[in-house]
Motif scaffolding. Structure first.
Motif, short mmCIF file in Angstrom:
data_model
loop_
_atom_site.label_atom_id
_atom_site.label_comp_id
_atom_site.label_asym_id
_atom_site.label_seq_id
_atom_site.Cartn_x
_atom_site.Cartn_y
_atom_site.Cartn_z
N ALA A 213 0.80 -1.22 0.00
CA ALA A 213 0.00 0.00 0.00
C ALA A 213 0.83 1.27 0.00
O ALA A 213 0.38 2.32 -0.45
CB ALA A 213 -0.94 0.00 1.21
N GLY A 214 2.06 1.21 0.50
CA GLY A 214 2.89 2.41 0.57
C GLY A 214 4.23 2.10 1.18
O GLY A 214 4.45 1.03 1.74
N ALA A 239 5.28 6.79 5.11
CA ALA A 239 4.68 5.54 4.65
C ALA A 239 3.16 5.56 4.85
O ALA A 239 2.41 5.09 3.98
CB ALA A 239 5.29 4.37 5.40
N LEU A 240 2.70 6.09 5.97
CA LEU A 240 1.26 6.19 6.21
C LEU A 240 0.60 7.12 5.20
O LEU A 240 -0.47 6.81 4.66
CB LEU A 240 1.01 6.69 7.64
CG LEU A 240 1.34 5.72 8.77
CD1 LEU A 240 1.31 6.42 10.11
CD2 LEU A 240 0.39 4.54 8.75
N ALA A 241 1.24 8.26 4.94
CA ALA A 241 0.67 9.22 3.99
C ALA A 241 0.57 8.62 2.60
O ALA A 241 -0.45 8.79 1.91
CB ALA A 241 1.52 10.49 3.97
N GLN A 242 1.61 7.89 2.17
CA GLN A 242 1.58 7.28 0.84
C GLN A 242 0.53 6.19 0.74
O GLN A 242 0.03 5.89 -0.34
CB GLN A 242 2.96 6.72 0.50
CG GLN A 242 4.00 7.81 0.27
CD GLN A 242 5.31 7.23 -0.24
OE1 GLN A 242 5.44 6.02 -0.42
NE2 GLN A 242 6.28 8.09 -0.46
N SER A 243 0.20 5.60 1.88
CA SER A 243 -0.81 4.54 1.91
C SER A 243 -2.22 5.08 2.09
O SER A 243 -3.18 4.31 2.03
CB SER A 243 -0.49 3.57 3.04
OG SER A 243 0.82 3.08 2.95
N GLY A 244 -2.33 6.38 2.37
CA GLY A 244 -3.64 6.97 2.62
C GLY A 244 -4.22 6.53 3.95
O GLY A 244 -5.44 6.44 4.10
N LEU A 245 -3.33 6.27 4.93
CA LEU A 245 -3.78 5.75 6.22
C LEU A 245 -3.46 6.72 7.34
O LEU A 245 -2.56 7.55 7.25
CB LEU A 245 -3.11 4.41 6.50
CG LEU A 245 -3.39 3.26 5.53
CD1 LEU A 245 -2.56 2.04 5.90
CD2 LEU A 245 -4.87 2.92 5.50
N ASP A 246 -4.19 6.55 8.42
CA ASP A 246 -3.96 7.25 9.68
C ASP A 246 -3.25 6.29 10.62
O ASP A 246 -3.37 5.07 10.48
CB ASP A 246 -5.33 7.66 10.26
CG ASP A 246 -5.19 8.44 11.56
OD1 ASP A 246 -5.22 7.80 12.63
OD2 ASP A 246 -5.04 9.67 11.49
N PRO A 247 -2.48 6.79 11.61
CA PRO A 247 -1.85 5.87 12.55
C PRO A 247 -2.80 4.86 13.17
O PRO A 247 -2.42 3.71 13.42
CB PRO A 247 -1.26 6.83 13.61
CG PRO A 247 -0.94 8.07 12.85
CD PRO A 247 -2.05 8.19 11.84
N ARG A 248 -4.04 5.24 13.40
CA ARG A 248 -5.00 4.33 14.00
C ARG A 248 -5.40 3.19 13.07
O ARG A 248 -6.03 2.21 13.51
CB ARG A 248 -6.26 5.10 14.45
CG ARG A 248 -5.99 6.07 15.59
CD ARG A 248 -7.25 6.80 16.01
NE ARG A 248 -6.99 7.74 17.08
CZ ARG A 248 -6.97 7.42 18.38
NH1 ARG A 248 -7.22 6.17 18.74
NH2 ARG A 248 -6.72 8.33 19.29
#
Length: 360
Positions: A213-214, A239-248
């Motif tokens: 995902a990222g 990595a989270l931003a590239q995956s479109g995810l939040d830490p949670r």
């Protein structure tokens, strides 16, 4: 840029636990195997997680193991025209020690990749990725870019570290090795234990269970032999931003933790800053297969995914340092969709990869 539409199509692994993924998972479920003493000079020995014994020369061991893990990943050994990414930190130093007796320990950077390519009779482009311990993870990111660009439907990543006294002696001279065993995040941890591994990851554009995902690669050379907290924070956020995810959204983190007193503490504190009160379960694999240097990103990814798929969970088997304020998970998380894998290496390399379980 985000990495979408790239999947893990196949995996192969040979490590101290076993010559393939199935035997490695079985050995892990039984509590693992002990490291073996390696003599780097007269009277100086360090424990190392070695591959199961094999006949033949260093080069023959490499060729046989590369062919085996590539076949396990579902990659044919003849006529392949796609890209091959060979990731390693020590490269062919072992070959020089055992066969060539080249005491300069010199040569062309591409020599080792050439050995791997010839073992597979590879016909396509061959790339060397050697960024210390982040090599295999960076090779995966490069392979993803190749696939996403439309230049290839599939790519093969080989992460390989075979034993050599030069590397063990170097880590020992820097006082980074444990004389008795690696205890990542453990109480009384006193250093890392090196390990041999050869891993194969076949990546492709066809949908499969695990989607990449990222990912991110952050270099901060202020501490060339250690972990930098700001870089750990940056690599996780990127990595989270590239995956479109939040830490949670992260359900599990495969940590770098190798057993160093200082670096483990820096990583733990940085992760708590990134995830605040939502720190997900953590898992470490280096007490079971050792720190496999440039192969670690591929080897630990393959072993972790195989464990998840087989419903087998690695346990620490030692007390965790209570002062770190973290814990290693004793069982698989009830919810497991997004996994973050972290690798940190010499030279200030800090790399992360996010995988999504598309069946969750």
């Amino acid at each position: 840029m985000s990495i979408e539409g790239v999947y893990v199509a196949g995996m192969g692994l040979a490590c101290a636990l076993g010559n393939d993924l199935a035997s490695s998972v079985t050995a892990l479920a039984r509590g693992g195997v002990p490291p073996m003493p390696v003599a780097v000079s007269q009277g100086v020995l360090w424990p190392v997680f070695m591959l199961p014994p094999q006949d033949g020369s260093w080069t023959e061991r490499l060729e046989r193991t590369v062919r085996s893990v590539a076949a396990e990943a579902g990659e044919g050994v003849g006529g392949r025209a796609g890209p091959l990414f060979v990731a390693s930190s020590s490269l062919d130093i072992g070959d020089m020690e055992h066969e060539v007796q080249d005491l300069r320990l010199g040569g062309d950077l591409q020599d080792f990749a050439g050995l791997v390519a010839r073992a597979l009779d590879w016909q396509g482009p061959v790339f060397t990725i050697s960024t210390a311990c982040t090599s295999a993870l960076n090779a995966m990111l490069a392979a993803c870019d190749f696939i996403r660009s439309g230049e290839a439907d599939e790519a093969l990543v080989i992460g390989a570290e075979l034993g050599n006294r030069f590397t063990v002696a170097g880590f020992g001279a820097m006082q980074l090795l444990s004389p008795d065993g690696a205890r990542p995040f453990g109480a009384g941890r006193n250093g890392l234990v090196l390990g041999e591994a050869v891993a194969a990851l076949r990546l492709g554009s066809r949908a499969a269970r695990w989607r990449i995902a990222g990912g991110s690669n952050v270099v901060d050379g202020r501490n060339p032999s250690g972990t930098e907290a700001s870089a750990v924070i940056a690599m996780c956020h990127e990595a989270l931003a590239q995956s479109g995810l939040d830490p949670r959204d992260i359900d599990l983190i495969k940590v770098q933790a190798a057993g160093g007193p200082v670096n483990d503490a820096i990583e733990a504190q940085a992760l708590k800053q990134v995830f605040s009160d939502s720190l997900p379960p953590l898992v470490s694999l280096k007490s079971l297969l050792g720190h496999t240097l440039g192969a670690s990103g591929a080897a630990e990814l393959a072993l972790l995914l195989a464990c998840i798929e087989a419903s087998v969970w690695p346990s620490a088997g030692y007390a965790i340092d209570g002062e770190l304020g973290i814990a290693l998970s004793s069982q698989a998380p009830a919810k497991l969709r997004n996994v973050l894998l972290n690798v940190v290496g010499f030279g200030g390399g800090h790399a992360s990869l996010v995988l999504e379980d598309c069946t969750a």
